[in-house]
Scaffold this motif. Structure first.
Motif, PDB file in Angstrom:
ATOM      1  N   ALA A  96      14.844   3.539  10.822  1.00 17.88           N
ATOM      2  CA  ALA A  96      14.771   2.906   9.502  1.00 17.88           C
ATOM      3  C   ALA A  96      14.006   3.787   8.515  1.00 17.88           C
ATOM      4  O   ALA A  96      14.391   3.905   7.347  1.00 17.88           O
ATOM      5  N   VAL A  97      12.913   4.394   8.980  1.00 25.02           N
ATOM      6  CA  VAL A  97      12.155   5.289   8.107  1.00 25.02           C
ATOM      7  C   VAL A  97      13.042   6.435   7.637  1.00 25.02           C
ATOM      8  O   VAL A  97      13.097   6.764   6.441  1.00 25.02           O
ATOM      9  N   ASN A  98      13.761   7.046   8.571  1.00 25.81           N
ATOM     10  CA  ASN A  98      14.633   8.171   8.209  1.00 25.81           C
ATOM     11  C   ASN A  98      15.796   7.731   7.330  1.00 25.81           C
ATOM     12  O   ASN A  98      16.218   8.464   6.424  1.00 25.81           O
ATOM     13  N   GLY A 119       0.779  -1.228   0.000  1.00 23.29           N
ATOM     14  CA  GLY A 119       0.000   0.000   0.000  1.00 23.29           C
ATOM     15  C   GLY A 119       0.807   1.272   0.000  1.00 23.29           C
ATOM     16  O   GLY A 119       0.244   2.368   0.064  1.00 23.29           O
ATOM     17  N   GLY A 120       2.136   1.181  -0.035  1.00 25.65           N
ATOM     18  CA  GLY A 120       2.979   2.364  -0.118  1.00 25.65           C
ATOM     19  C   GLY A 120       3.206   3.079   1.194  1.00 25.65           C
ATOM     20  O   GLY A 120       3.509   4.262   1.214  1.00 25.65           O
ATOM     21  N   TRP A 121       3.074   2.352   2.319  1.00 22.63           N
ATOM     22  CA  TRP A 121       3.401   2.904   3.634  1.00 22.63           C
ATOM     23  C   TRP A 121       4.842   2.557   3.991  1.00 22.63           C
ATOM     24  O   TRP A 121       5.242   1.392   3.898  1.00 22.63           O
ATOM     25  N   CYS A 122       5.595   3.531   4.442  1.00 18.76           N
ATOM     26  CA  CYS A 122       6.900   3.270   5.047  1.00 18.76           C
ATOM     27  C   CYS A 122       6.779   3.704   6.502  1.00 18.76           C
ATOM     28  O   CYS A 122       7.012   4.860   6.852  1.00 18.76           O
ATOM     29  N   SER A 123       6.395   2.770   7.354  1.00 14.87           N
ATOM     30  CA  SER A 123       5.976   3.083   8.718  1.00 14.87           C
ATOM     31  C   SER A 123       6.910   2.472   9.747  1.00 14.87           C
ATOM     32  O   SER A 123       7.441   1.373   9.562  1.00 14.87           O
ATOM     33  N   ALA A 124       7.085   3.200  10.858  1.00 13.65           N
ATOM     34  CA  ALA A 124       7.877   2.678  11.970  1.00 13.65           C
ATOM     35  C   ALA A 124       7.078   1.754  12.873  1.00 13.65           C
ATOM     36  O   ALA A 124       7.599   1.270  13.881  1.00 13.65           O
ATOM     37  N   GLU A 125       5.828   1.494  12.527  1.00 19.84           N
ATOM     38  CA  GLU A 125       5.006   0.564  13.308  1.00 19.84           C
ATOM     39  C   GLU A 125       5.637  -0.821  13.320  1.00 19.84           C
ATOM     40  O   GLU A 125       6.241  -1.261  12.327  1.00 19.84           O
ATOM     41  N   LEU A 126       5.480  -1.529  14.434  1.00 22.85           N
ATOM     42  CA  LEU A 126       5.971  -2.900  14.567  1.00 22.85           C
ATOM     43  C   LEU A 126       4.783  -3.862  14.546  1.00 22.85           C
ATOM     44  O   LEU A 126       3.692  -3.509  15.006  1.00 22.85           O
ATOM     45  N   PRO A 127       4.971  -5.084  14.032  1.00 22.06           N
ATOM     46  CA  PRO A 127       3.852  -6.025  13.952  1.00 22.06           C
ATOM     47  C   PRO A 127       3.271  -6.399  15.309  1.00 22.06           C
ATOM     48  O   PRO A 127       2.104  -6.761  15.396  1.00 22.06           O
ATOM     49  N   VAL A 128       4.091  -6.340  16.356  1.00 20.26           N
ATOM     50  CA  VAL A 128       3.609  -6.632  17.704  1.00 20.26           C
ATOM     51  C   VAL A 128       3.729  -5.368  18.541  1.00 20.26           C
ATOM     52  O   VAL A 128       4.622  -4.549  18.329  1.00 20.26           O
ATOM     53  N   GLY A 129       2.825  -5.199  19.487  1.00 16.16           N
ATOM     54  CA  GLY A 129       2.840  -4.019  20.327  1.00 16.16           C
ATOM     55  C   GLY A 129       4.096  -3.919  21.165  1.00 16.16           C
ATOM     56  O   GLY A 129       4.700  -4.934  21.548  1.00 16.16           O
ATOM     57  N   ILE A 130       4.481  -2.702  21.490  1.00 14.90           N
ATOM     58  CA  ILE A 130       5.704  -2.515  22.261  1.00 14.90           C
ATOM     59  C   ILE A 130       5.568  -3.107  23.664  1.00 14.90           C
ATOM     60  O   ILE A 130       6.542  -3.589  24.253  1.00 14.90           O
ATOM     61  N   GLY A 131       4.344  -3.126  24.188  1.00 14.69           N
ATOM     62  CA  GLY A 131       4.136  -3.768  25.484  1.00 14.69           C
ATOM     63  C   GLY A 131       4.401  -5.256  25.429  1.00 14.69           C
ATOM     64  O   GLY A 131       4.958  -5.841  26.369  1.00 14.69           O
ATOM     65  N   CYS A 143       5.996   7.992   9.681  1.00 16.48           N
ATOM     66  CA  CYS A 143       5.561   7.242   8.504  1.00 16.48           C
ATOM     67  C   CYS A 143       5.693   8.134   7.276  1.00 16.48           C
ATOM     68  O   CYS A 143       5.483   9.344   7.348  1.00 16.48           O
ATOM     69  N   ALA A 144       6.055   7.520   6.154  1.00 21.06           N
ATOM     70  CA  ALA A 144       6.111   8.219   4.875  1.00 21.06           C
ATOM     71  C   ALA A 144       5.269   7.470   3.865  1.00 21.06           C
ATOM     72  O   ALA A 144       5.118   6.251   3.940  1.00 21.06           O
ATOM     73  N   GLY A 168       6.886  -4.420   6.219  1.00 13.27           N
ATOM     74  CA  GLY A 168       8.205  -4.698   5.681  1.00 13.27           C
ATOM     75  C   GLY A 168       8.876  -3.578   4.917  1.00 13.27           C
ATOM     76  O   GLY A 168      10.076  -3.658   4.662  1.00 13.27           O
ATOM     77  N   VAL A 169       8.145  -2.526   4.532  1.00 13.53           N
ATOM     78  CA  VAL A 169       8.798  -1.465   3.765  1.00 13.53           C
ATOM     79  C   VAL A 169       9.924  -0.846   4.591  1.00 13.53           C
ATOM     80  O   VAL A 169      11.040  -0.666   4.102  1.00 13.53           O
ATOM     81  N   ALA A 170       9.659  -0.531   5.854  1.00 14.10           N
ATOM     82  CA  ALA A 170      10.700   0.023   6.718  1.00 14.10           C
ATOM     83  C   ALA A 170      11.549  -1.073   7.358  1.00 14.10           C
ATOM     84  O   ALA A 170      12.783  -0.966   7.402  1.00 14.10           O
ATOM     85  N   LEU A 171      10.902  -2.137   7.851  1.00 13.98           N
ATOM     86  CA  LEU A 171      11.654  -3.168   8.570  1.00 13.98           C
ATOM     87  C   LEU A 171      12.640  -3.901   7.673  1.00 13.98           C
ATOM     88  O   LEU A 171      13.665  -4.390   8.146  1.00 13.98           O
ATOM     89  N   SER A 172      12.367  -3.985   6.374  1.00 13.53           N
ATOM     90  CA  SER A 172      13.313  -4.639   5.475  1.00 13.53           C
ATOM     91  C   SER A 172      14.626  -3.867   5.403  1.00 13.53           C
ATOM     92  O   SER A 172      15.698  -4.455   5.236  1.00 13.53           O
ATOM     93  N   ASN A 173      14.550  -2.541   5.520  1.00 14.51           N
ATOM     94  CA  ASN A 173      15.781  -1.744   5.547  1.00 14.51           C
ATOM     95  C   ASN A 173      16.587  -2.057   6.801  1.00 14.51           C
ATOM     96  O   ASN A 173      17.809  -2.279   6.732  1.00 14.51           O
TER      97      ASN A 173
END
Length: 449
Positions: A103-105, A70-82, A176-177, A371-376
């Motif tokens: 990674a986004v930057n 979908g063209g998101w480059c997000s710092a979100e993680l698949p699992v919550g930080i908690g 996010c970008a 994966g857009v950000a995490l792959s980096n």
């Protein structure tokens, strides 16, 4: 109109590279020319320009998930930080959060340095709450953000600023970008080649083992073998239960007039999502289209990755109905493109980077759509591990041995079908009645959120 076609590739000149021509060798061979493989190759040559790095791709660079998302480059993680904190400790969870933001930057930095034109725009993400249960989840999310604050956290958004019917609350996070994923893949492949990476396409890996990759066009001998196949890993022998491939569907509209964008109050090119369990993800493209994906999960029995399946038709229709629900002013904007892509999920829903120094086998994946950000980050981590470079990335909690495999069929198929049906039921009930269910919390617990 190009229905049932991928928007991202309609205006991209695909660079076709020749296939492998018989047996060869390399210092490092990478299977897969998606983001993970390309970032790994790029950073390997940046860290050590003497390494002979070869990337093997069954289609062309970016053909898979890297050119279908979908063209998101997000710092979100698949699992919550908690969840990360409870498993690995607070410091490790905070380190992983910081690494995701970096990674986004870093992607933005490389795009500028390598002069990659991919519609990059870092305007952050708007989180929407469209009913009371969603507002409760958003408030819980914001509370968790404050508990694990490392600066530049989310800020409230006035719901009146957005023309979303019934919007109860909203918040903005800057991490996010929005981008054009296929152009990023093409540009990254070109940058890797300029730095000395060799890419062979139309060359299918048939078997991966220590020191060797067997392809349909010859055998490659290498000290290090990196498996960067993510959701397509099950196509290799012995990998069928390592990563579960789930399908996400996406649609795009024709370009939308600026006046309509101003009417709905869309801030710049910020991405958007709401707090439903089967949430939609939206972006405004550089040519003013609305791209929306999600709202369903597809899985084919036997863990075979599949796009443009007959089930996609129903999922696309759900997305089409979602647009006027969120933005009534866009109800008459025609749909121009519809496509699907696959994402990889590990048994514990956590992404992972692995490198075995003894065997030379390495891998990364299980990004669950982030994966857009995490792959980096994965590419930088693998490059540092393989070259023996000391890096904070090497000590992140996702670095380690392969995780537990998925159970044999039909258990994964039945589980995914049940979860999909239940999440759809919960979302429908919440949108119609505004009432919450205990089932929603349990389903979020299963997903590690």
């Amino acid at each position: 109109m190009m229905l049932n076609a991928n928007l991202w590739w309609h205006d991209v000149d695909v660079v076709r590279r020749p296939p492998l021509e018989g047996d060869t060798d390399a210092d490092i061979v990478i299977v897969g020319a998606g983001y993970t493989g390309l970032w790994t190759a790029y950073y390997l040559r940046k860290l050590d320009p003497t390494r002979n790095v070869l990337v093997v791709e069954a289609g062309h660079a970016g053909w898979g998930a890297s050119g279908r998302n979908g063209g998101w480059c997000s710092a979100e993680l698949p699992v919550g930080i908690g969840t990360l904190a409870s498993k690995y400790g607070r410091s490790q969870a905070l380190a992983m959060r910081q690494a995701g933001r970096e990674a986004v930057n870093e992607i933005g930095r490389v795009i500028a340095e390598e002069d990659i034109e991919c519609g990059w725009r870092k305007d952050g993400t708007i989180w929407l709450a469209r009913n009371e249960p969603q507002r409760a989840r958003l408030m819980a999310k914001l509370a968790e953000e404050r508990e694990y604050d490392i600066g530049e956290g989310p800020t409230p958004v006035d719901p009146a600023d957005l023309a979303v019917p019934g919007l109860l609350a909203a918040a903005h996070t800057p991490h996010c970008a929005a981008l054009h994923p296929a152009k990023l893949a093409v540009g990254l492949a070109g940058a890797a080649v300029r730095h000395g990476v060799r890419i062979v396409e139309e060359t299918r890996a048939l078997e991966v083992r220590p020191g060797m990759v067997l392809t349909d066009r010859g055998q490659i001998t290498a000290r290090v073998v990196v498996q960067a196949t993510e959701a397509y890993s099950g196509l290799l022998p012995g990998q069928i239960r390592r990563v579960l491939p789930l399908t996400s569907r996406v649609i795009a509209t024709e370009p939308i007039p600026d006046a309509l964008w101003r009417h709905i109050g869309w801030p710049g090119r910020a991405t958007m999502s709401d707090q439903s369990l089967m949430f939609p993800y939206l972006q405004r493209t550089s040519d003013n289209r609305l791209v929306i994906g999600g709202r369903s999960i597809g899985y084919r029995y036997g863990a075979v990755p599949r796009t443009n399946h007959r089930d996609d038709e129903r999922a696309w229709e759900v997305l089409e109905r979602e647009i006027p629900t969120m933005f009534p002013a866009l109800a008459d904007i025609p749909i121009s493109h519809r496509w699907s892509g696959v994402l990889g999920v590990h048994r514990d829903w956590q992404p992972r980077v692995t490198y075995d120094l003894a065997t030379g086998l390495a891998s990364a994946g299980g990004y669950v759509g982030d994966g857009v950000a995490l792959s980096n980050l994965a590419g930088r981590t693998l490059a540092a591990l393989i070259t023996g470079t000391d890096s904070p990335a090497n000590r992140l909690c996702w670095v380690g041995p392969p995780g537990r495999r998925w159970e044999p069929e039909p258990l994964p198929y039945l589980a995914i079908q049940a979860i999909t049906a239940l999440t759809a039921l919960v979302d429908t009930r919440e949108s119609r009645t505004g009432g919450s269910t205990g089932l929603a919390a349990r389903l979020m617990g299963i997903a590690g959120k």
